[in-house]
Write an enzyme that holds these catalytic residues in place. Structure first.
Site, PDB file in Angstrom:
ATOM      1  N   GLU A 258      36.190  33.000  53.526  1.00  0.00           N
ATOM      2  CA  GLU A 258      36.192  33.428  52.125  1.00  0.00           C
ATOM      3  C   GLU A 258      37.366  32.727  51.452  1.00  0.00           C
ATOM      4  O   GLU A 258      38.521  32.959  51.799  1.00  0.00           O
ATOM      5  CB  GLU A 258      36.355  34.943  52.005  1.00  0.00           C
ATOM      6  N   CYS A 297      40.391  38.547  45.067  1.00  0.00           N
ATOM      7  CA  CYS A 297      39.494  37.397  45.161  1.00  0.00           C
ATOM      8  C   CYS A 297      38.254  37.591  44.305  1.00  0.00           C
ATOM      9  O   CYS A 297      37.573  36.623  43.964  1.00  0.00           O
ATOM     10  CB  CYS A 297      39.110  37.153  46.605  1.00  0.00           C
TER      11      CYS A 297
END
Length: 515
Positions: A258, A297
């Site tokens: 990620e 994020c």
């Protein structure tokens, strides 16, 4: 007074590093909190113990029994909840509500996987699909089977979620029967280390099932073997170096990444500035810019509105941001805490300066004087809203993520133009859509699904129900294509796929029945 050294947990025991360690600081007060060090750790031996002892003990259990372990872990963590909140305030500089997203969000995720594991029952393997006939006579068929890997799961985690970042990965790994080694980001390692230590000390998991390595150990990836898996959350640059490591290129260690993500919020055409959908967009943008000081994020980085609503959106978002108090999270009047470190503060300032060269500042974060904090010491920045009236020409806002309370407002001509602008992010974790036309929302969601891991659709009827643009729920997939890393986490029991190996067993129906 000597700053305490936080221990590592390897080989089923507590192990101290041999060096002086790296200092952890309070990002608001600037005081020293603890030291972390992994110098001299025998990673190969520790990893071997995790595989051979922790892994074997976990695999001997059924999914239901491993679900019971997760429930026991959750009970231990809940007993120390207040201490975890204190650590989050001191080491991450978060206000109570932001700490809750990290800590209570982890508890919720653990509880969900305990429940899902219970439903898997007294099995040790999973069937994948139905048997497929291989010959004219149905006696000989193929059945796909999923079995837990016989390696370990190494987690290299980011600084922004030291609690949730651990347990959202560890829950499905442990439920799968796979031992976990976590390497938290150094700046905020204290909370991860304390949680692992509490669980290990409680003795609710088999020895070697859960380990933590703090600081910067040499040869971390060198200790991986072919049947291990690696999950990384962090920058695209570090992700690239991980993908180039011999463990991945030569030994085919399975990797989940990620990385960077320039997420978007889109207000569909046909909405009025005094309408509910417009208000929902404004509310969510402000929340995403300020929760955890924008250090998520999944936070909104680009806000797209019809050209006619650009000025109204700028005014409405700016007015709400102006009411946000920034500063010491111990002060009850403060709604937004600090960035996690001086390094992060410098990075945000640098990134913001780069964006400001190509945009207009619609709300200046510098107007927020820190509350109950020394501006020369505290890593506090106010929320900044930027704008670019020519969304096509402002290439930098589609390419650069500032990991802090910064977002850019962009006008679009029509829906096709808006979707084109969003795709310039080259793959994102999440996009959120706002509007009142269900057909238009469904069409836009479908169009964005190929370039996003999740599409969060907010219409007036779910105003009080939706879970939030940036909140990652264990029921839904988390991850994204392209620059977002190409990974997948969570999604209910789908998360178990990463920790299992799929094989086709070709045999008689009698043999397959025994699977």
């Amino acid at each position: 007074m000597t700053t305490p050294l936080l221990s590592n947990v390897m080989g089923g025991r507590t192990v101290a590093g041999r060096g002086n360690g790296t200092l952890l600081f309070d990002p608001v007060l600037g005081t020293e909190l603890a030291r972390v060090d992994a110098t001299g750790l025998d990673l190969a031996d520790g990893f071997r113990f995790a595989r051979e002892q922790g892994g074997a003990a976990l695999r001997a259990l059924t999914y239901r029994e491993r679900a019971g372990l997760l429930a026991a872990v959750l009970k231990v963590l809940q007993q120390h909840r207040d201490a975890y909140y204190e650590i989050a305030t001191a080491n991450s500089g978060t206000v109570k509500n932001d700490s809750a997203i990290d800590i209570d969000g982890a508890f919720y995720t653990l509880g969900q996987y305990a429940k899902w594991g219970e439903a898997l029952g007294d099995r040790r393997t999973l069937l994948d699909g139905e048997p497929a006939r291989l010959a004219k006579d149905p006696l000989f068929q193929s059945q796909h089977l999923q079995v837990p890997i016989r390696g370990l799961a190494l987690f290299i985690n980011a600084f922004n979620f030291p609690s949730w970042g651990l347990w959202e990965k560890a829950a499905p790994a442990l439920l799968s029967g796979v031992p976990v080694v976590v390497k938290p980001a150094t700046a905020t390692a204290w909370l991860t280390q304390r949680m692992v230590q509490d669980v290990v000390d409680a003795g609710v998991l088999p020895a070697g099932a859960l380990s933590v390595v703090c600081g910067s150990p040499a040869g971390l990836l060198d200790a991986l073997q072919p049947f291990d898996v690696l999950s990384f959350t962090g920058s695209a640059a570090t992700a690239a170096s991980i993908r180039a490591h011999r463990a991945v290129t030569h030994d085919s260690v399975r990797v989940n990444i990620e990385a960077d993500s320039i997420n978007s919020a889109l207000l569909l055409p046909g909405e009025a500035p005094d309408g509910e959908a417009f208000g929902l967009l404004v509310k969510e943008v402000v929340r995403e810019m300020t929760v955890k000081s924008g250090q998520k994020c999944t936070a909104i980085r680009r806000i797209l509105v019809p050209e006619a609503l650009y000025d109204a959106a700028a005014q409405a978002i700016g007015a709400k941001l102006a009411k946000t108090s920034v500063g010491n999270p111990r002060n009850e009047t403060v709604r937004m805490g600090a960035l996690v470190s001086r390094a992060q503060l410098a990075a945000v300032r640098e990134g913001l300066a780069a964006l400001q060269q190509h945009t207009q500042t619609l709300h200046d974060g510098a107007s927020h004087a820190p509350v109950d904090a020394d501006p020369g010491v505290a890593c506090c920045v106010g929320p900044t809203l930027l704008g670019a009236r020519d969304a096509d020409a402002a290439a930098i806002v589609h390419d650069t993520e500032v990991f802090g309370p910064v977002a850019t407002l962009l006008p679009y001509r029509d829906t096709a133009h808006a979707l084109t602008l969003i795709r310039r992010g080259q793959g994102s974790l999440v996009a959120s859509l706002y509007g009142s036309d269900a057909t238009a929302l469904a069409a836009a969601a479908t169009e964005l699904a190929d370039s996003h891991g999740r599409v969060h659709v907010i219409s007036p009827e779910v105003a009080a129900l939706h879970t939030g643009h940036g909140n990652v729920m264990p029921q839904s997939l988390h991850g994204g294509p392209g620059r977002a890393g190409g990974g997948e986490e969570l999604g209910g029991v789908r998360a178990l796929n990463f920790y299992h190996r799929r094989a086709a067993v070709q045999a008689s129906t009698a043999v397959l029945a025994g699977l």
